[in-house]
Write a protein that holds these residues in place. Structure first.
Motif, PDB file in Angstrom:
ATOM      1  N   ILE A 112       1.009  -1.253  -0.211  1.00  0.00           N
ATOM      2  CA  ILE A 112      -0.060  -0.121  -0.105  1.00  0.00           C
ATOM      3  C   ILE A 112       0.958   1.178   0.103  1.00  0.00           C
ATOM      4  CG2 ILE A 112      -1.894  -1.224   1.171  1.00  0.00           C
ATOM      5  CD1 ILE A 112      -1.053   0.278   3.689  1.00  0.00           C
ATOM      6  N   SER A 113       0.226   2.472  -0.456  1.00  0.00           N
ATOM      7  CA  SER A 113       1.094   3.444  -0.520  1.00  0.00           C
ATOM      8  C   SER A 113       1.092   4.326   0.841  1.00  0.00           C
ATOM      9  CB  SER A 113       0.529   4.482  -1.585  1.00  0.00           C
ATOM     10  OG  SER A 113      -0.652   4.939  -1.230  1.00  0.00           O
ATOM     11  N   MET A 114       1.962   5.320   0.933  1.00  0.00           N
ATOM     12  CA  MET A 114       2.007   6.245   2.253  1.00  0.00           C
ATOM     13  C   MET A 114       0.520   6.837   2.170  1.00  0.00           C
ATOM     14  SD  MET A 114       4.692   6.079   4.037  1.00  0.00           S
ATOM     15  CE  MET A 114       5.021   7.626   4.826  1.00  0.00           C
ATOM     16  N   TYR A 115       0.182   7.609   1.119  1.00  0.00           N
ATOM     17  CA  TYR A 115      -1.042   8.303   1.101  1.00  0.00           C
ATOM     18  C   TYR A 115      -2.194   7.410   1.532  1.00  0.00           C
ATOM     19  CZ  TYR A 115      -4.946  10.919  -0.866  1.00  0.00           C
ATOM     20  OH  TYR A 115      -6.265  11.684  -0.787  1.00  0.00           O
ATOM     21  N   SER A 116      -2.307   6.054   0.851  1.00  0.00           N
ATOM     22  CA  SER A 116      -3.701   5.408   1.176  1.00  0.00           C
ATOM     23  C   SER A 116      -3.465   5.024   2.618  1.00  0.00           C
ATOM     24  CB  SER A 116      -3.711   3.879   0.136  1.00  0.00           C
ATOM     25  OG  SER A 116      -2.602   3.130   0.368  1.00  0.00           O
ATOM     26  N   ALA A 117      -2.347   4.935   3.233  1.00  0.00           N
ATOM     27  CA  ALA A 117      -2.288   4.537   4.594  1.00  0.00           C
ATOM     28  C   ALA A 117      -2.546   5.906   5.744  1.00  0.00           C
ATOM     29  CB  ALA A 117      -0.922   3.978   4.991  1.00  0.00           C
ATOM     30  N   SER A 118      -2.663   6.960   4.980  1.00  0.00           N
ATOM     31  CA  SER A 118      -2.671   8.101   5.775  1.00  0.00           C
ATOM     32  C   SER A 118      -3.967   9.063   5.577  1.00  0.00           C
ATOM     33  CB  SER A 118      -1.413   9.086   5.592  1.00  0.00           C
ATOM     34  OG  SER A 118      -1.289   9.391   4.328  1.00  0.00           O
ATOM     35  N   VAL A 119      -4.020   9.590   4.644  1.00  0.00           N
ATOM     36  CA  VAL A 119      -5.067  10.844   4.452  1.00  0.00           C
ATOM     37  C   VAL A 119      -6.511   9.938   4.178  1.00  0.00           C
ATOM     38  CG1 VAL A 119      -6.246  12.110   2.664  1.00  0.00           C
ATOM     39  CG2 VAL A 119      -3.688  12.347   3.230  1.00  0.00           C
ATOM     40  N   PRO A 120      -6.748   8.953   3.365  1.00  0.00           N
ATOM     41  CA  PRO A 120      -8.059   8.141   3.544  1.00  0.00           C
ATOM     42  C   PRO A 120      -8.306   7.666   4.948  1.00  0.00           C
ATOM     43  CG  PRO A 120      -6.878   7.508   1.452  1.00  0.00           C
ATOM     44  CD  PRO A 120      -5.821   8.100   2.516  1.00  0.00           C
ATOM     45  N   VAL A 121      -7.379   7.236   5.758  1.00  0.00           N
ATOM     46  CA  VAL A 121      -7.761   6.775   6.927  1.00  0.00           C
ATOM     47  C   VAL A 121      -8.344   8.125   7.971  1.00  0.00           C
ATOM     48  CG1 VAL A 121      -6.584   5.666   9.016  1.00  0.00           C
ATOM     49  CG2 VAL A 121      -6.037   4.815   6.761  1.00  0.00           C
ATOM     50  N   PHE A 122      -7.353   8.838   7.738  1.00  0.00           N
ATOM     51  CA  PHE A 122      -7.583  10.291   8.581  1.00  0.00           C
ATOM     52  C   PHE A 122      -9.108  10.530   8.271  1.00  0.00           C
ATOM     53  CE2 PHE A 122      -3.093  10.854   8.609  1.00  0.00           C
ATOM     54  CZ  PHE A 122      -2.780   9.937   9.823  1.00  0.00           C
ATOM     55  N   ARG A 123      -9.444  10.668   7.126  1.00  0.00           N
ATOM     56  CA  ARG A 123     -10.703  11.126   6.635  1.00  0.00           C
ATOM     57  C   ARG A 123     -11.635  10.188   7.165  1.00  0.00           C
ATOM     58  NH1 ARG A 123     -11.342  14.923   2.856  1.00  0.00           N
ATOM     59  NH2 ARG A 123     -13.166  14.029   2.288  1.00  0.00           N
ATOM     60  N   ALA A 124     -11.559   9.136   7.067  1.00  0.00           N
ATOM     61  CA  ALA A 124     -12.660   8.169   7.727  1.00  0.00           C
ATOM     62  C   ALA A 124     -12.676   8.306   9.151  1.00  0.00           C
ATOM     63  CB  ALA A 124     -12.403   6.721   7.330  1.00  0.00           C
ATOM     64  N   LEU A 125     -11.619   8.297   9.727  1.00  0.00           N
ATOM     65  CA  LEU A 125     -11.674   8.770  11.205  1.00  0.00           C
ATOM     66  C   LEU A 125     -12.376   9.930  11.656  1.00  0.00           C
ATOM     67  CD1 LEU A 125      -8.299   7.223  12.221  1.00  0.00           C
ATOM     68  CD2 LEU A 125     -10.462   6.352  12.993  1.00  0.00           C
ATOM     69  N   LEU A 126     -12.053  11.005  11.052  1.00  0.00           N
ATOM     70  CA  LEU A 126     -12.791  12.338  11.250  1.00  0.00           C
ATOM     71  C   LEU A 126     -14.228  12.384  10.953  1.00  0.00           C
ATOM     72  CD1 LEU A 126      -9.692  14.864  10.536  1.00  0.00           C
ATOM     73  CD2 LEU A 126     -10.410  13.831  12.733  1.00  0.00           C
ATOM     74  N   GLU A 127     -14.436  11.714   9.963  1.00  0.00           N
ATOM     75  CA  GLU A 127     -15.871  11.691   9.616  1.00  0.00           C
ATOM     76  C   GLU A 127     -16.859  10.728  10.407  1.00  0.00           C
ATOM     77  OE1 GLU A 127     -15.733  10.142   5.514  1.00  0.00           O
ATOM     78  OE2 GLU A 127     -15.165  12.114   4.754  1.00  0.00           O
ATOM     79  N   HIS A 128     -16.021   9.775  11.175  1.00  0.00           N
ATOM     80  CA  HIS A 128     -16.873   8.974  12.175  1.00  0.00           C
ATOM     81  C   HIS A 128     -16.977   9.756  13.433  1.00  0.00           C
ATOM     82  CE1 HIS A 128     -15.702   4.965  10.048  1.00  0.00           C
ATOM     83  NE2 HIS A 128     -16.520   5.627   9.180  1.00  0.00           N
ATOM     84  N   LEU A 129     -15.791  10.612  13.616  1.00  0.00           N
ATOM     85  CA  LEU A 129     -15.862  11.562  14.870  1.00  0.00           C
ATOM     86  C   LEU A 129     -16.899  12.378  14.834  1.00  0.00           C
ATOM     87  CD1 LEU A 129     -14.539  12.444  17.714  1.00  0.00           C
ATOM     88  CD2 LEU A 129     -12.901  13.571  16.235  1.00  0.00           C
ATOM     89  N   ASP A 130     -17.216  13.106  13.391  1.00  0.00           N
ATOM     90  CA  ASP A 130     -18.314  13.940  13.239  1.00  0.00           C
ATOM     91  C   ASP A 130     -19.663  13.272  13.515  1.00  0.00           C
ATOM     92  OD1 ASP A 130     -19.312  16.617  12.094  1.00  0.00           O
ATOM     93  OD2 ASP A 130     -20.246  15.308  10.817  1.00  0.00           O
ATOM     94  N   HIS A 131     -19.833  11.937  12.922  1.00  0.00           N
ATOM     95  CA  HIS A 131     -21.023  11.386  13.382  1.00  0.00           C
ATOM     96  C   HIS A 131     -21.171  10.909  14.881  1.00  0.00           C
ATOM     97  CE1 HIS A 131     -23.854   7.804  13.297  1.00  0.00           C
ATOM     98  NE2 HIS A 131     -22.918   7.178  13.862  1.00  0.00           N
ATOM     99  N   PHE A 132     -20.197  10.853  15.766  1.00  0.00           N
ATOM    100  CA  PHE A 132     -20.086  10.582  17.283  1.00  0.00           C
ATOM    101  C   PHE A 132     -20.896  12.001  17.670  1.00  0.00           C
ATOM    102  CE2 PHE A 132     -15.681   8.178  17.421  1.00  0.00           C
ATOM    103  CZ  PHE A 132     -16.399   7.420  16.465  1.00  0.00           C
ATOM    104  N   LEU A 133     -20.257  13.003  17.216  1.00  0.00           N
ATOM    105  CA  LEU A 133     -20.774  14.245  17.747  1.00  0.00           C
ATOM    106  C   LEU A 133     -22.257  14.398  17.189  1.00  0.00           C
ATOM    107  CD1 LEU A 133     -17.782  16.490  17.139  1.00  0.00           C
ATOM    108  CD2 LEU A 133     -18.395  15.342  19.263  1.00  0.00           C
ATOM    109  N   ASP A 134     -22.577  14.165  15.957  1.00  0.00           N
ATOM    110  CA  ASP A 134     -24.173  14.081  15.798  1.00  0.00           C
ATOM    111  C   ASP A 134     -24.975  13.472  16.660  1.00  0.00           C
ATOM    112  OD1 ASP A 134     -23.768  15.894  13.438  1.00  0.00           O
ATOM    113  OD2 ASP A 134     -23.783  14.277  12.200  1.00  0.00           O
ATOM    114  N   LYS A 135     -24.662  12.194  17.044  1.00  0.00           N
ATOM    115  CA  LYS A 135     -25.105  11.393  17.953  1.00  0.00           C
ATOM    116  C   LYS A 135     -25.293  12.102  19.596  1.00  0.00           C
ATOM    117  CE  LYS A 135     -26.092   7.241  17.374  1.00  0.00           C
ATOM    118  NZ  LYS A 135     -25.984   5.544  17.276  1.00  0.00           N
ATOM    119  N   GLY A 136     -24.089  12.713  19.736  1.00  0.00           N
ATOM    120  CA  GLY A 136     -24.210  13.556  21.089  1.00  0.00           C
ATOM    121  C   GLY A 136     -25.094  14.597  21.111  1.00  0.00           C
ATOM    122  N   LEU A 137     -25.127  15.348  19.804  1.00  0.00           N
ATOM    123  CA  LEU A 137     -26.437  16.436  20.028  1.00  0.00           C
ATOM    124  C   LEU A 137     -27.589  15.777  20.031  1.00  0.00           C
ATOM    125  CD1 LEU A 137     -24.451  18.687  17.204  1.00  0.00           C
ATOM    126  CD2 LEU A 137     -25.278  19.417  19.482  1.00  0.00           C
ATOM    127  N   ALA A 138     -27.844  14.751  19.391  1.00  0.00           N
ATOM    128  CA  ALA A 138     -29.197  14.140  19.507  1.00  0.00           C
ATOM    129  C   ALA A 138     -29.741  13.590  21.006  1.00  0.00           C
ATOM    130  CB  ALA A 138     -29.274  13.137  18.538  1.00  0.00           C
TER     131      ALA A 138
END
Length: 173
Positions: free
Chosen positions: A3-29
């Motif tokens: 795997i590439s350095m890019y595929s091991a970093s940016v897409p992983v970070f994007r997914a984690l931060l999108e999930h974190l955003d989802h957690f905050l949505d659930k917190g607000l709800a």
């Protein structure tokens, strides 16, 4: 095939931060459903000597953006760290995701042997090769703070499960 350095970093970070955003949505709800001020969640911590949820989110965002910027040899955007509410924290996540979207694979791929020097607490700085920095420092740091944010929300009764951590807003309701 490796795997590439890019595929091991940016897409992983994007997914984690999108999930974190989802957690905050659930917190607000949860705050709305149980009729409490969501600032309680932003200020919550698991132990007296640990950072509150708000700081966990800020650090997760910073760790992701700084890793991508350092590997790519670009300047990371500077944010003021003034976010204290869940909507403000969600906006911070969005700004970080927007930055990560500007980082291209060819800026990061091939940085395995690049020297990455970064500040480390009171110790000063540390230098690691790009691959080691990504695998053993930056990724661990992002996961740690996202996981801690998840745990703080769960500790406060927000209905999150493993599937939320793994799938984010794609989790079944």
């Amino acid at each position: 095939m490796s795997i590439s350095m890019y595929s091991a970093s940016v897409p992983v970070f994007r997914a984690l931060l999108e999930h974190l955003d989802h957690f905050l949505d659930k917190g607000l709800a949860d705050a709305e459903a149980r009729k409490y001020d969501p600032i309680v969640l932003a200020q919550s911590r698991l132990a007296p000597d640990m950072l509150p949820l708000a700081r966990q989110v800020l650090i997760a965002c910073d760790a992701a953006k700084l890793c991508a910027a350092r590997l790519a040899g670009m300047e990371a955007p500077t944010f003021d760290d003034t976010e204290t509410t869940l909507p403000e924290l969600k906006a911070r996540i969005r700004k970080t995701l927007d930055f990560l979207a500007t980082v291209a694979p060819d800026q990061i791929d091939g940085t395995e042997d690049k020297d990455i020097t970064f500040p480390v607490g009171r110790e000063g700085t540390r230098t690691m090769k790009g691959e080691a920095y990504l695998k053993h420092w930056a990724t661990a740091n992002v996961y740690f703070h996202v996981t801690t944010a998840y745990a703080i929300l769960r500790h406060n009764g927000v209905k999150l499960g493993k599937v939320d951590f793994l799938l984010g807003n794609q989790a079944p309701v």
